[in-house]
Design a protein around this motif. Structure first.
Motif, PDB file in Angstrom:
ATOM      1  N   ASP A  63      -8.107   3.982  53.710  1.00 36.30           N
ATOM      2  CA  ASP A  63      -9.395   2.726  52.609  1.00 36.30           C
ATOM      3  C   ASP A  63      -8.788   2.502  51.809  1.00 36.30           C
ATOM      4  OD1 ASP A  63     -11.347   0.824  52.109  1.00 36.30           O
ATOM      5  OD2 ASP A  63     -12.702   2.423  51.079  1.00 36.30           O
ATOM      6  N   TYR A  66      -8.245   3.108  48.829  1.00 35.78           N
ATOM      7  CA  TYR A  66     -10.149   3.622  47.999  1.00 35.78           C
ATOM      8  C   TYR A  66     -10.496   4.780  48.537  1.00 35.78           C
ATOM      9  CZ  TYR A  66      -9.767  -0.931  45.468  1.00 35.78           C
ATOM     10  OH  TYR A  66      -9.307  -2.063  44.856  1.00 35.78           O
ATOM     11  N   HIS A 106     -16.938   7.956  45.350  1.00 33.92           N
ATOM     12  CA  HIS A 106     -16.365   8.598  46.301  1.00 33.92           C
ATOM     13  C   HIS A 106     -14.886   8.957  46.586  1.00 33.92           C
ATOM     14  CE1 HIS A 106     -15.694   4.591  47.410  1.00 33.92           C
ATOM     15  NE2 HIS A 106     -15.146   5.155  47.741  1.00 33.92           N
ATOM     16  N   PHE A 144     -20.715  -0.749  55.160  1.00 31.33           N
ATOM     17  CA  PHE A 144     -20.305  -0.720  56.676  1.00 31.33           C
ATOM     18  C   PHE A 144     -20.761  -0.208  57.755  1.00 31.33           C
ATOM     19  CE2 PHE A 144     -15.691   0.363  54.148  1.00 31.33           C
ATOM     20  CZ  PHE A 144     -16.004  -0.547  52.834  1.00 31.33           C
ATOM     21  N   PHE A 166     -19.394   4.435  51.681  1.00 35.52           N
ATOM     22  CA  PHE A 166     -19.194   3.569  52.809  1.00 35.52           C
ATOM     23  C   PHE A 166     -18.635   4.138  54.098  1.00 35.52           C
ATOM     24  CE2 PHE A 166     -19.235   1.898  48.195  1.00 35.52           C
ATOM     25  CZ  PHE A 166     -18.981   0.584  48.554  1.00 35.52           C
ATOM     26  N   GLN A 170     -15.179   8.989  53.826  1.00 33.49           N
ATOM     27  CA  GLN A 170     -15.438   8.583  51.602  1.00 33.49           C
ATOM     28  C   GLN A 170     -16.321   9.408  51.347  1.00 33.49           C
ATOM     29  OE1 GLN A 170     -14.637   5.313  52.531  1.00 33.49           O
ATOM     30  NE2 GLN A 170     -13.109   4.618  51.486  1.00 33.49           N
ATOM     31  N   ARG A 200     -11.383  -0.889  36.149  1.00 32.82           N
ATOM     32  CA  ARG A 200     -11.989  -1.615  37.130  1.00 32.82           C
ATOM     33  C   ARG A 200     -13.287  -0.221  37.663  1.00 32.82           C
ATOM     34  NH1 ARG A 200     -12.680  -1.989  43.447  1.00 32.82           N
ATOM     35  NH2 ARG A 200     -13.935  -4.385  43.830  1.00 32.82           N
ATOM     36  N   ASP A 202     -14.720   0.988  40.575  1.00 38.83           N
ATOM     37  CA  ASP A 202     -15.415   0.681  42.308  1.00 38.83           C
ATOM     38  C   ASP A 202     -16.064   1.210  42.848  1.00 38.83           C
ATOM     39  OD1 ASP A 202     -13.903  -0.566  44.475  1.00 38.83           O
ATOM     40  OD2 ASP A 202     -13.961   1.739  45.596  1.00 38.83           O
ATOM     41  N   ALA A 203     -17.378   0.041  43.102  1.00 34.41           N
ATOM     42  CA  ALA A 203     -18.416   0.387  43.546  1.00 34.41           C
ATOM     43  C   ALA A 203     -20.071   1.271  43.102  1.00 34.41           C
ATOM     44  CB  ALA A 203     -18.467   1.661  45.019  1.00 34.41           C
ATOM     45  N   GLU A 244     -17.905  -3.527  39.479  1.00 36.38           N
ATOM     46  CA  GLU A 244     -17.929  -3.884  40.831  1.00 36.38           C
ATOM     47  C   GLU A 244     -18.768  -4.115  41.980  1.00 36.38           C
ATOM     48  OE1 GLU A 244     -16.067  -4.285  45.623  1.00 36.38           O
ATOM     49  OE2 GLU A 244     -17.004  -2.175  44.448  1.00 36.38           O
ATOM     50  N   HIS A 309      -9.681  -8.754  47.922  1.00 39.20           N
ATOM     51  CA  HIS A 309      -8.385  -8.209  49.288  1.00 39.20           C
ATOM     52  C   HIS A 309      -9.620  -7.489  49.950  1.00 39.20           C
ATOM     53  CE1 HIS A 309     -10.397  -4.978  46.099  1.00 39.20           C
ATOM     54  NE2 HIS A 309     -10.359  -4.184  47.095  1.00 39.20           N
ATOM     55  N   ASP A 310     -10.807  -7.829  49.963  1.00 39.04           N
ATOM     56  CA  ASP A 310     -11.861  -7.031  50.243  1.00 39.04           C
ATOM     57  C   ASP A 310     -12.269  -8.890  51.332  1.00 39.04           C
ATOM     58  OD1 ASP A 310     -11.921  -4.293  50.320  1.00 39.04           O
ATOM     59  OD2 ASP A 310     -13.363  -5.533  48.328  1.00 39.04           O
ATOM     60  N   ARG A 389      -9.646  -4.603  57.224  1.00 38.60           N
ATOM     61  CA  ARG A 389      -8.782  -6.415  55.956  1.00 38.60           C
ATOM     62  C   ARG A 389      -7.681  -6.561  55.672  1.00 38.60           C
ATOM     63  NH1 ARG A 389     -12.743  -3.169  51.777  1.00 38.60           N
ATOM     64  NH2 ARG A 389     -12.564  -2.395  53.884  1.00 38.60           N
ATOM     65  N   ARG A 393      -4.466  -8.943  53.753  1.00 38.66           N
ATOM     66  CA  ARG A 393      -3.028  -7.959  52.477  1.00 38.66           C
ATOM     67  C   ARG A 393      -1.637  -8.093  52.291  1.00 38.66           C
ATOM     68  NH1 ARG A 393      -7.156  -2.807  52.374  1.00 38.66           N
ATOM     69  NH2 ARG A 393      -9.320  -3.656  51.226  1.00 38.66           N
TER      70      ARG A 393
HETATM   71  C1  GLC Z   1     -15.107  -1.533  47.188  1.00 36.33           C
HETATM   72  C2  GLC Z   1     -13.226  -1.721  47.049  1.00 36.33           C
HETATM   73  C3  GLC Z   1     -13.003  -2.034  48.658  1.00 36.33           C
HETATM   74  C4  GLC Z   1     -13.053  -0.483  49.406  1.00 36.33           C
HETATM   75  C5  GLC Z   1     -14.248  -0.194  48.785  1.00 36.33           C
HETATM   76  C6  GLC Z   1     -15.072   1.260  48.974  1.00 36.33           C
HETATM   77  O1  GLC Z   1     -15.399  -2.118  47.518  1.00 36.33           O
HETATM   78  O2  GLC Z   1     -13.580  -3.037  47.202  1.00 36.33           O
HETATM   79  O3  GLC Z   1     -11.847  -2.575  49.093  1.00 36.33           O
HETATM   80  O4  GLC Z   1     -13.277  -0.179  50.623  1.00 36.33           O
HETATM   81  O5  GLC Z   1     -14.804  -0.266  47.523  1.00 36.33           O
HETATM   82  O6  GLC Z   1     -14.084   2.082  48.568  1.00 36.33           O
END
Ligand code: GLC
Ligand code: CA
Length: 524
Positions: A63, A66, A106, A144, A166, A170, A200, A202-203, A244, A309-310, A389, A393
């Motif tokens: 991923d 991530y 995660h 997802f 996700f 993960q 940042r 994430d999630a 995020e 990037h998503d 994605r 990238r």
């Molecule tokens: C965030 C990231 C994404 C990733 C997801 C799960 O949304 O921007 O790229 O797949 O977290 O880690």
């Protein structure tokens, strides 16, 4: 670096960069930290004052990194800690701050914590979230949706189901466990000790789970974030936490707390509406959303962005708007991913320079700090043949050669192929040629950044009524911004008579804008 009375991130221009695709310094076909360091001069020239680096942790890369398998390491292909410290030092020398992704929610299932947690009788079992009954937390949505139908996955070794918001590789960490909370805080310290300027997160909405809720934005999550913030204030003043959270404005607002939680949060709701406005010749949706954007606590800041990037997420729009956006921007089903569109900025806008510049002009003048996505400044394309994605990238295009000058490796060894189609291949789209051409997109974007008044980062905003739904007009302190989201030339009234930048003309308080034209007005 910036106005001393303002925290640095309120006047910054951010640039998001994927290390693996930016520049390969040692010819192994994978971008690396040294490659990025070597390109800092370019970023300084462009006017970038902060970079956000996508995950660099060791990872099975299922991923994009991530999926973390070690919070205290760097993916060997990217370099080592010395390379990372050098990157930070060299960036700081050029007045560029550095923030990195930190994956809180995660780990990878390859992380030793998870491997241990699976074992029967393991003392680490409750580092993750387990159940015997997969109907637990059934009110939590699946994110997802293209790949999963449940947030639970069966683990043969553990003999239980584990929770994952996700991918099923993960597993979510269990934040009810104080040992997890401490381990994550310590991992943050480990990185911040190297001189980083921010993280940042994430999630971040999904840290805790509670029965009878959708398991998002829970009070427990906010309480933990406040603890993290208090650690930052005590131990790392000046460091920024960027949330995020792909959520509605009212839920997003909570991530600022009372100014005692995250310093910044991405403004997810406004982003797809910018694209909807261009597609429908109607700026009303943007004006309405902006007018409804809540005030944020002092010292806090929105992060505004066009692409990242998503996939271009469509989670925050209505179903009618979503259908219109899919229609306009993802005619081919292969362009769709989860609830969104996996394309880059330039191809989304059919390579129309007027629209690309309009959206940049708007991005840079919206309340918040802009975050640009690497490659969009030169109008890079995408590759929908690549899985997930990855198509957005692909390697940065530095020069007109087939390998785009990003790596000396044999192209068959490139981690991801360079975009090769006629319209967006390196022969048409690259830094080298665009830098030399004062009429290029790159030059236009650079000029925009150079002319952006710092007040666009800091001043209060007010949505104005220009009397034509096709025009977005906003006041930013002493400045006025007018943007024509339509293909028609228009004249509107929005009361100012001094020019800062743009391609419209001003006569008294009447403003004429060409198709997709825009103006920044105010004290020059
Ligand atoms: C965030 C990231 C994404 C990733 C997801 C799960 O949304 O921007 O790229 O797949 O977290 O880690
Ligand atoms: Ca390399």
């Amino acid at each position: 670096m910036s106005d001393d009375s303002e925290p640095w991130y309120r006047t910054a221009v951010f640039y998001e960069v994927a290390v693996h695709s930016y520049a390969d310094s040692n010819g192994d076909g994978i971008g690396d930290l040294q490659g990025l360091t070597e390109r800092l001069a370019y970023l300084e020239w462009l006017g970038i004052t902060a970079i956000w680096i996508l995950p660099i942790f060791p990872s099975p890369m299922r991923d994009g990194g991530y999926d973390v398998s070690d919070y205290l390491g760097i993916r060997p292909e990217f370099g080592d800690f010395d390379d990372f410290r050098t990157l930070i030092e060299q960036a700081h020398r050029r007045g560029i701050r550095v923030i990195t992704d930190f994956i809180v929610n995660h780990t990878s299932n390859q992380h030793p914590w998870f491997q241990e947690a699976r074992l029967p009788g393991s003392r680490k079992r409750d580092w993750y979230v387990w159940t015997d009954d997969p109907s637990t937390y059934s009110e939590a949505r699946v994110i997802f949706v293209d790949t999963h139908t449940s947030n639970w996955a069966w683990d043969e070794v553990a003999g239980q189901y584990y929770w994952h918001r996700f991918f099923d590789h993960q597993p979510d960490l269990n934040y009810d466990n104080p040992a997890v909370r401490d381990a994550i805080a310590d991992a943050m310290r480990f990185w911040l000790d190297m001189g980083l300027d921010g993280l940042r997160l994430d999630a971040v909405p999904y840290l805790f789970e509670r029965e009878g809720t959708n398991c998002e934005n829970l009070p427990e999550t906010h309480a933990y974030l406040k603890e993290i913030r208090s650690m930052i204030d005590d131990e790392y003043p000046g460091v920024v936490l960027l949330a995020e959270a792909n959520q509605r404005p009212e839920d997003l607002l909570a991530y600022f707390g009372d100014g005692d939680e995250c310093h910044m949060a991405f403004n997810f709701p406004i982003m797809p509406l910018l694209f909807l406005a261009v597609a429908s010749d109607d700026a009303t949706v943007v004006a309405k959303e902006l007018a409804a954007t809540p005030d944020i606590p002092r010292g806090c800041q929105w992060s505004v962005f066009l692409r990242n990037h998503d996939e271009l997420t469509l989670e925050m729009v209505t179903s009618t708007q979503r259908a219109a956006l899919y229609d306009a921007y993802a005619p081919d089903p292969a362009m769709r991913k989860n609830v969104g569109i996996r394309r880059r900025l330039a191809p989304l806008l059919n390579g129309d320079r007027r629209k690309i510049e309009l959206l940049h002009a708007v991005l840079l003048s919206l309340p918040g700090s802009p975050v640009m996505y690497y490659g969009d400044e030169i109008g890079m394309g995408d590759d929908i043949v690549l899985p997930d994605r990855d198509g957005v990238r692909t390697p940065m295009q530095w020069n007109p050669t087939p390998s785009a000058g990003w790596s000396d490796a044999d192209p068959t060894h490139f981690y991801l192929p360079v975009v090769s189609d006629d319209a967006y291949g390196p022969n048409r789209v690259n830094v080298h040629d665009e830098r030399a051409d004062e009429h290029s997109l790159l030059s236009a974007v650079r000029n925009l950044i150079a002319m952006r008044p710092p007040a666009f980062g800091t001043a209060a905003f007010k949505v104005l009524n220009p009397g034509d739904p096709r025009v977005l007009a906003i006041a930013r302190g002493e400045f006025t911004v007018a943007a024509n989201f339509s293909s028609a030339p228009l004249t509107v009234r929005c009361g100012t008579d001094s020019y800062v930048a743009g391609n419209g003309t001003i006569k008294g308080n009447s403003v004429s804008l060409p198709p997709y034209g825009w103006l920044w007005m105010g004290p020059a």
